[in-house]
Design a protein around this motif. Structure first.
Motif, PDB file in Angstrom:
ATOM      1  N   HIS A  61       0.842  -1.215   0.000  1.00 48.64           N
ATOM      2  CA  HIS A  61       0.000   0.000   0.000  1.00 48.64           C
ATOM      3  C   HIS A  61       0.873   1.259   0.000  1.00 48.64           C
ATOM      4  CE1 HIS A  61      -3.865  -1.939   0.385  1.00 48.64           C
ATOM      5  NE2 HIS A  61      -3.486  -2.625   1.461  1.00 48.64           N
ATOM      6  N   ILE A  62       1.954   1.209   0.761  1.00 53.63           N
ATOM      7  CA  ILE A  62       2.861   2.364   0.823  1.00 53.63           C
ATOM      8  C   ILE A  62       3.461   2.644  -0.554  1.00 53.63           C
ATOM      9  CG2 ILE A  62       5.128   3.083   1.715  1.00 53.63           C
ATOM     10  CD1 ILE A  62       4.354   1.787   4.405  1.00 53.63           C
ATOM     11  N   LYS A  63       3.866   1.558  -1.250  1.00 49.26           N
ATOM     12  CA  LYS A  63       4.448   1.715  -2.589  1.00 49.26           C
ATOM     13  C   LYS A  63       3.428   2.303  -3.561  1.00 49.26           C
ATOM     14  CE  LYS A  63       7.378  -0.959  -5.714  1.00 49.26           C
ATOM     15  NZ  LYS A  63       7.910  -2.294  -6.031  1.00 49.26           N
ATOM     16  N   GLN A  64       2.163   1.901  -3.402  1.00 52.28           N
ATOM     17  CA  GLN A  64       1.094   2.361  -4.301  1.00 52.28           C
ATOM     18  C   GLN A  64       0.737   3.824  -4.040  1.00 52.28           C
ATOM     19  OE1 GLN A  64      -2.374  -0.077  -3.952  1.00 52.28           O
ATOM     20  NE2 GLN A  64      -3.631   1.233  -5.273  1.00 52.28           N
ATOM     21  N   VAL A  65       0.598   4.215  -2.763  1.00 50.96           N
ATOM     22  CA  VAL A  65       0.127   5.569  -2.414  1.00 50.96           C
ATOM     23  C   VAL A  65       1.262   6.593  -2.458  1.00 50.96           C
ATOM     24  CG1 VAL A  65      -0.911   6.945  -0.533  1.00 50.96           C
ATOM     25  CG2 VAL A  65      -1.739   4.635  -0.981  1.00 50.96           C
ATOM     26  N   GLU A  66       2.503   6.143  -2.147  1.00 51.58           N
ATOM     27  CA  GLU A  66       3.667   7.035  -2.026  1.00 51.58           C
ATOM     28  C   GLU A  66       3.365   8.189  -1.077  1.00 51.58           C
ATOM     29  OE1 GLU A  66       4.825   8.237  -5.923  1.00 51.58           O
ATOM     30  OE2 GLU A  66       5.758   6.308  -6.384  1.00 51.58           O
ATOM     31  N   PRO A  67       3.093   7.888   0.193  1.00 46.00           N
ATOM     32  CA  PRO A  67       2.710   8.946   1.143  1.00 46.00           C
ATOM     33  C   PRO A  67       3.908   9.779   1.592  1.00 46.00           C
ATOM     34  CG  PRO A  67       2.877   6.855   2.276  1.00 46.00           C
ATOM     35  CD  PRO A  67       3.148   6.574   0.822  1.00 46.00           C
ATOM     36  N   GLU A  68       3.611  10.955   2.142  1.00 47.65           N
ATOM     37  CA  GLU A  68       4.654  11.808   2.721  1.00 47.65           C
ATOM     38  C   GLU A  68       4.728  11.644   4.239  1.00 47.65           C
ATOM     39  OE1 GLU A  68       4.661  15.874   0.493  1.00 47.65           O
ATOM     40  OE2 GLU A  68       2.710  14.914   0.132  1.00 47.65           O
ATOM     41  N   LEU A  69       3.772  10.901   4.801  1.00 43.51           N
ATOM     42  CA  LEU A  69       3.786  10.568   6.230  1.00 43.51           C
ATOM     43  C   LEU A  69       3.023   9.264   6.417  1.00 43.51           C
ATOM     44  CD1 LEU A  69       4.217  11.299   9.292  1.00 43.51           C
ATOM     45  CD2 LEU A  69       2.056  12.517   9.192  1.00 43.51           C
ATOM     46  N   VAL A  70       3.601   8.351   7.202  1.00 47.63           N
ATOM     47  CA  VAL A  70       2.953   7.064   7.475  1.00 47.63           C
ATOM     48  C   VAL A  70       2.720   6.943   8.980  1.00 47.63           C
ATOM     49  CG1 VAL A  70       3.154   4.553   7.319  1.00 47.63           C
ATOM     50  CG2 VAL A  70       4.088   5.974   5.498  1.00 47.63           C
ATOM     51  N   VAL A  71       1.502   6.520   9.347  1.00 45.77           N
ATOM     52  CA  VAL A  71       1.176   6.268  10.755  1.00 45.77           C
ATOM     53  C   VAL A  71       0.783   4.809  10.893  1.00 45.77           C
ATOM     54  CG1 VAL A  71      -0.345   6.849  12.678  1.00 45.77           C
ATOM     55  CG2 VAL A  71       0.375   8.647  11.088  1.00 45.77           C
ATOM     56  N   VAL A  72       1.392   4.098  11.836  1.00 44.99           N
ATOM     57  CA  VAL A  72       1.070   2.687  12.081  1.00 44.99           C
ATOM     58  C   VAL A  72       0.459   2.572  13.471  1.00 44.99           C
ATOM     59  CG1 VAL A  72       1.976   0.349  12.258  1.00 44.99           C
ATOM     60  CG2 VAL A  72       2.959   1.929  10.588  1.00 44.99           C
ATOM     61  N   ASP A  73      -0.802   2.136  13.531  1.00 45.75           N
ATOM     62  CA  ASP A  73      -1.540   2.071  14.800  1.00 45.75           C
ATOM     63  C   ASP A  73      -2.110   0.649  14.957  1.00 45.75           C
ATOM     64  OD1 ASP A  73      -3.012   2.538  17.044  1.00 45.75           O
ATOM     65  OD2 ASP A  73      -4.571   3.738  16.060  1.00 45.75           O
ATOM     66  N   SER A  74      -1.541  -0.223  15.726  1.00 47.86           N
ATOM     67  CA  SER A  74      -0.334  -0.017  16.498  1.00 47.86           C
ATOM     68  C   SER A  74       0.688  -1.064  16.074  1.00 47.86           C
ATOM     69  CB  SER A  74      -0.649  -0.145  17.994  1.00 47.86           C
ATOM     70  OG  SER A  74      -0.954  -1.503  18.299  1.00 47.86           O
ATOM     71  N   ILE A  75       1.932  -0.868  16.421  1.00 49.90           N
ATOM     72  CA  ILE A  75       3.013  -1.749  15.992  1.00 49.90           C
ATOM     73  C   ILE A  75       2.821  -3.162  16.546  1.00 49.90           C
ATOM     74  CG2 ILE A  75       4.524  -1.028  17.911  1.00 49.90           C
ATOM     75  CD1 ILE A  75       5.655  -1.883  14.295  1.00 49.90           C
ATOM     76  N   GLN A  76       2.121  -3.287  17.692  1.00 53.75           N
ATOM     77  CA  GLN A  76       1.922  -4.608  18.295  1.00 53.75           C
ATOM     78  C   GLN A  76       0.906  -5.475  17.532  1.00 53.75           C
ATOM     79  OE1 GLN A  76       2.265  -1.950  20.443  1.00 53.75           O
ATOM     80  NE2 GLN A  76       3.882  -2.571  21.838  1.00 53.75           N
ATOM     81  N   THR A  77       0.153  -4.865  16.611  1.00 51.42           N
ATOM     82  CA  THR A  77      -0.844  -5.651  15.852  1.00 51.42           C
ATOM     83  C   THR A  77      -0.321  -6.081  14.489  1.00 51.42           C
ATOM     84  OG1 THR A  77      -1.815  -3.656  14.875  1.00 51.42           O
ATOM     85  CG2 THR A  77      -2.758  -4.432  16.962  1.00 51.42           C
ATOM     86  N   ILE A  78       0.857  -5.566  14.081  1.00 50.34           N
ATOM     87  CA  ILE A  78       1.390  -5.854  12.749  1.00 50.34           C
ATOM     88  C   ILE A  78       2.253  -7.116  12.817  1.00 50.34           C
ATOM     89  CG2 ILE A  78       2.676  -4.893  10.789  1.00 50.34           C
ATOM     90  CD1 ILE A  78       0.154  -3.305  11.596  1.00 50.34           C
ATOM     91  N   ALA A  79       2.114  -7.971  11.793  1.00 51.22           N
ATOM     92  CA  ALA A  79       2.892  -9.210  11.743  1.00 51.22           C
ATOM     93  C   ALA A  79       3.480  -9.404  10.349  1.00 51.22           C
ATOM     94  CB  ALA A  79       2.004 -10.403  12.099  1.00 51.22           C
ATOM     95  N   SER A  80       4.680  -9.979  10.296  1.00 51.35           N
ATOM     96  CA  SER A  80       5.335 -10.279   9.023  1.00 51.35           C
ATOM     97  C   SER A  80       5.181 -11.768   8.720  1.00 51.35           C
ATOM     98  CB  SER A  80       6.818  -9.907   9.110  1.00 51.35           C
ATOM     99  OG  SER A  80       7.507 -10.398   7.979  1.00 51.35           O
ATOM    100  N   ASP A  81       4.955 -12.109   7.444  1.00 50.38           N
ATOM    101  CA  ASP A  81       4.801 -13.516   7.043  1.00 50.38           C
ATOM    102  C   ASP A  81       6.116 -14.283   7.180  1.00 50.38           C
ATOM    103  OD1 ASP A  81       2.226 -12.853   6.453  1.00 50.38           O
ATOM    104  OD2 ASP A  81       2.587 -12.575   4.300  1.00 50.38           O
ATOM    105  N   ALA A  82       7.231 -13.559   7.233  1.00 52.56           N
ATOM    106  CA  ALA A  82       8.541 -14.215   7.307  1.00 52.56           C
ATOM    107  C   ALA A  82       8.795 -14.836   8.675  1.00 52.56           C
ATOM    108  CB  ALA A  82       9.639 -13.201   6.985  1.00 52.56           C
ATOM    109  N   ILE A  83       8.028 -14.445   9.683  1.00 53.30           N
ATOM    110  CA  ILE A  83       8.224 -14.951  11.048  1.00 53.30           C
ATOM    111  C   ILE A  83       6.963 -15.695  11.470  1.00 53.30           C
ATOM    112  CG2 ILE A  83       8.616 -14.267  13.457  1.00 53.30           C
ATOM    113  CD1 ILE A  83      10.250 -11.934  12.365  1.00 53.30           C
ATOM    114  N   GLU A  84       7.150 -16.847  12.082  1.00 56.42           N
ATOM    115  CA  GLU A  84       6.007 -17.704  12.400  1.00 56.42           C
ATOM    116  C   GLU A  84       5.248 -17.275  13.651  1.00 56.42           C
ATOM    117  OE1 GLU A  84       7.214 -21.751  12.574  1.00 56.42           O
ATOM    118  OE2 GLU A  84       7.751 -21.850  10.449  1.00 56.42           O
TER     119      GLU A  84
END
Length: 359
Positions: A61-84
């Motif tokens: 989404h970031i690559k598509q929108v190309e924002p000038e500011l990103v807010v992540v709410d919250s970091i504890q809810t985000i997960a990467s597929d690379a880690i089980e």
């Protein structure tokens, strides 16, 4: 939880004009965010919202929108597929923060991460999260009170002594420009009450006046109680020992209750003088005059020690209409007091302060 982290950030990004902003929410749905935005009452045409918890999707989404500011709410809810492991674990929080850091450094785009703190008051998750980011802003306060404090714990771009004070109202958070007036009880019309003393404290670089409230009563159950809210309980016990040993007040068989008005937690040692004056005022049932405030650290031998930024404290007290301020002796050296309307009483020992208040 519920302190107002998302509200504060949403208020800020909705008021920014002319910049594309991507708000990533892993906690709330788009309809919940829309309801909050409507309540805040600000409209923005350049704030994009995505509700997703997959780091890979978010980077897409970031690559598509190309924002000038990103807010992540919250970091504890985000997960990467690379880690089980599940979202919120130490490895997930570390990996997601590291990937967002790489994006921020490579693109020059600022990224705001919203996170939780645990019961001990430190950031939930790895301590490495604090080392990764450029600034740590801690939003704190008691949910049962309307005041919130935003303080900077770490800041690579500026001072960590700045402080923001907010009040939670129906339309979001409102800045409190003069917290002193809100933290003092307006009891002048009801007559003076014992057990209240006003101290001048510093939070960061901001001086404000705060009320120490004390109640001293005969111990009903044999063992005296010591109850403290908003102040260090060990420090209060030390001050009670100073009163007992150096000044001769017998408080060993009495209950002592202490409260810092407004639900704030204060660590400034300059509040010592107002704390012991409030305790003594309640003990002898004599009111401290409402137009008198004080600031000073109390030592173990009963002496009143000099404090920092005394000029700012005195000027704040004068601005709020106080007629007298008690300060440590020789603390005002090099400070021109001729233009001040407030009367400055210098005291060297605890007994002198009591005589000045109750003579």
């Amino acid at each position: 939880p519920g302190i107002g982290k998302s509200t504060l950030v949403l208020q800020n990004i909705l008021s920014i004009r002319g910049k594309r902003i991507l708000y990533v929410s892993g906690e709330e749905s788009a309809s919940q965010l829309k309801m909050r935005a409507d309540r805040i009452g600000r409209l923005s045409d350049n704030c994009y919202i995505v509700c997703d918890t997959s780091l890979e999707n978010i980077l897409g989404h970031i690559k598509q929108v190309e924002p000038e500011l990103v807010v992540v709410d919250s970091i504890q809810t985000i997960a990467s597929d690379a880690i089980e492991s599940s979202a919120g674990s130490v490895s997930q929080v570390r990996e997601c923060a590291a990937q967002l850091l790489r994006y921020a450094k490579a693109s020059g785009t600022p990224v705001i991460l919203i996170g939780h703190i645990n019961k001990e008051g430190s950031i939930a998750g790895p301590k490495v999260l604090e080392h990764i980011v450029d600034a740590v802003l801690q939003f704190e306060g008691d949910r049962h009170y309307m005041y919130r404090i935003l303080r900077s714990i770490k800041n690579r771009f500026g001072s960590t002594s700045e402080l923001g004070i907010y009040e939670m109202v129906q339309r979001g958070l409102r800045e409190v420009s003069n917290p002193s007036e809100l933290l003092l009880s307006q009891s002048a019309d009801d007559g003076e009450l014992s057990g209240m003393a006003i101290g001048v404290t510093l939070e960061g670089v901001r001086p404000f006046l705060i009320e120490a409230q004390a109640l001293v009563s005969t111990a009903a159950y044999g063992t005296p109680q010591r109850s403290v809210t908003g102040f260090d309980s060990k420090r209060m016990n030390m001050l009670l020992a100073v009163l007992e040993k150096r000044v001769g007040f017998k408080l060993a068989q009495k209950d002592v209750f202490l409260n810092i008005a407004g639900g704030l937690k204060v660590n400034d040692p300059a509040l010592d003088l107002s704390v012991i004056c409030a305790i003594l005022s309640s003990n002898v049932d004599m009111a401290v005059p409402r137009d008198v405030c004080m600031s000073g650290e109390v030592g173990l031998s009963g002496e009143i020690r000099p404090i920092t930024r005394i000029e700012q404290r005195v000027l704040e007290a004068e601005k709020l209409g106080f007629s007298t301020i008690l300060v440590p002796k020789n603390n005002m050296k090099g400070f021109d007091t001729s233009r001040l309307k407030i009367k400055i009483v210098e005291v060297a020992k605890v007994e002198e302060a009591f005589r000045a208040l109750f003579a």
